[in-house]
Design a protein around this motif. Structure first.
Motif, mmCIF file in Angstrom:
data_model
loop_
_atom_site.group_PDB
_atom_site.id
_atom_site.type_symbol
_atom_site.label_atom_id
_atom_site.label_comp_id
_atom_site.label_asym_id
_atom_site.label_seq_id
_atom_site.Cartn_x
_atom_site.Cartn_y
_atom_site.Cartn_z
ATOM 1 N N LEU A 170 0.843 -1.176 0.000
ATOM 2 C CA LEU A 170 0.000 0.000 0.000
ATOM 3 C C LEU A 170 0.886 1.237 0.000
ATOM 4 O O LEU A 170 1.988 1.208 0.571
ATOM 5 N N VAL A 171 0.445 2.315 -0.645
ATOM 6 C CA VAL A 171 1.156 3.594 -0.586
ATOM 7 C C VAL A 171 0.158 4.670 -0.157
ATOM 8 O O VAL A 171 -0.862 4.876 -0.823
ATOM 9 N N VAL A 172 0.475 5.311 0.962
ATOM 10 C CA VAL A 172 -0.364 6.360 1.542
ATOM 11 C C VAL A 172 0.509 7.613 1.624
ATOM 12 O O VAL A 172 1.148 7.867 2.652
ATOM 13 N N PRO A 173 0.580 8.399 0.565
ATOM 14 C CA PRO A 173 1.587 9.467 0.490
ATOM 15 C C PRO A 173 1.470 10.546 1.554
ATOM 16 O O PRO A 173 2.485 11.186 1.885
ATOM 17 N N HIS A 174 0.288 10.781 2.111
ATOM 18 C CA HIS A 174 0.131 11.901 3.035
ATOM 19 C C HIS A 174 0.541 11.565 4.467
ATOM 20 O O HIS A 174 0.542 12.455 5.332
ATOM 21 N N LEU A 175 0.928 10.306 4.732
ATOM 22 C CA LEU A 175 1.391 9.906 6.052
ATOM 23 C C LEU A 175 2.805 9.335 5.954
ATOM 24 O O LEU A 175 3.278 8.993 4.866
ATOM 25 N N TYR A 176 3.494 9.236 7.106
ATOM 26 C CA TYR A 176 4.817 8.611 7.109
ATOM 27 C C TYR A 176 4.735 7.195 6.547
ATOM 28 O O TYR A 176 3.713 6.517 6.658
ATOM 29 N N ALA A 177 5.841 6.735 5.979
ATOM 30 C CA ALA A 177 5.832 5.534 5.146
ATOM 31 C C ALA A 177 5.530 4.240 5.898
ATOM 32 O O ALA A 177 5.144 3.252 5.273
ATOM 33 N N TRP A 178 5.679 4.222 7.242
ATOM 34 C CA TRP A 178 5.337 2.958 7.914
ATOM 35 C C TRP A 178 3.841 2.677 7.819
ATOM 36 O O TRP A 178 3.398 1.544 8.028
ATOM 37 N N LYS A 179 3.052 3.697 7.476
ATOM 38 C CA LYS A 179 1.615 3.502 7.288
ATOM 39 C C LYS A 179 1.296 2.909 5.913
ATOM 40 O O LYS A 179 0.140 2.543 5.656
#
Length: 218
Positions: A170-179
């Motif tokens: 998953l890639v959630v660009p608006h949060l830090y990458a561990w998310k």
């Protein structure tokens, strides 16, 4: 040594390394990049790989994504996921360990297209990502369902390597990458928040880079 011991130690050591290695692997952002690089971040020249524990090795033949909880239970084999609409994405990537990489190019499936293919109960408010290697991380449904989020299987035109979370992450660009869960294998839909691996071991529950939400309570 527990993850609770490792997380701040690793964070501090990596921060020190960043400050000792300017120019070679990392650079300070230019003033005009201030609207793209969150406070306290350096720009990575490559794409660092940071993981806790062994890297799972999962082939596309073996890979399976399951959804359960407050949703009609469903399983996606690799071919099922490839049948969903595919798109190219360019997104900035921010790691809690103080490095960022701008304009990363991915290919995959928008989370909103994925959600359109499943039947989520109206009572669901949060998800818990389950990953190969038994890693978990949480998101509110509001954060998960944002239109810029996606599942990625390709990085810079090549199949996503295991070190970077392949075959699917998953890639959630608006949060830090561990998310942005690596090696994703399941999405559990919940009517409450349930902290994942790093959230239980000292990391912030949400991880918003512009607010520097790195550790719990900070």
């Amino acid at each position: 040594m527990s993850p609770l011991d490792v997380a701040p130690l690793f964070f501090c050591n990596f921060k020190d390394w960043l400050e000792l290695m300017p120019g070679k692997y990392f650079t300070k952002p230019e003033p005009e990049q201030g609207d793209r690089v969150p406070p306290g971040q350096y720009l990575a020249k490559g794409f660092p790989v940071l993981s806790y524990g062994e890297t799972p090795q999962v082939s596309t033949d073996e890979w399976l994504l399951k959804v359960w909880g407050l949703v009609s239970e469903q399983r996606f084999a690799w071919s099922d996921f490839m049948a969903l609409p595919q798109q190219d994405f360019t997104a900035d990537f921010h790691c809690v360990t103080r490095w960022s990489k701008l304009d990363v190019k991915w290919t995959g499936v928008k989370v909103t297209d994925f959600l359109a293919a499943i039947d989520v109960d109206s009572q669901a408010t949060h998800i818990l990502q389950h990953c190969y290697g038994d890693y978990t991380t949480n998101l509110s449904l509001e954060d998960f369902a944002r239109p810029e989020n996606f599942f990625a299987h390709t990085l810079d035109g090549l199949p996503l390597a295991a070190d970077h979370g392949g075959p699917m992450r998953l890639v959630v660009p608006h949060l830090y990458a561990w998310k942005s869960g690596k090696w994703i294998k399941g999405i559990e839909f919940l009517n409450h928040d349930e902290p994942g691996f790093w959230e239980r071991n000292g990391y912030h529950n949400r991880g918003e880079p512009w607010a520097e939400e790195r550790y719990g309570g900070r």
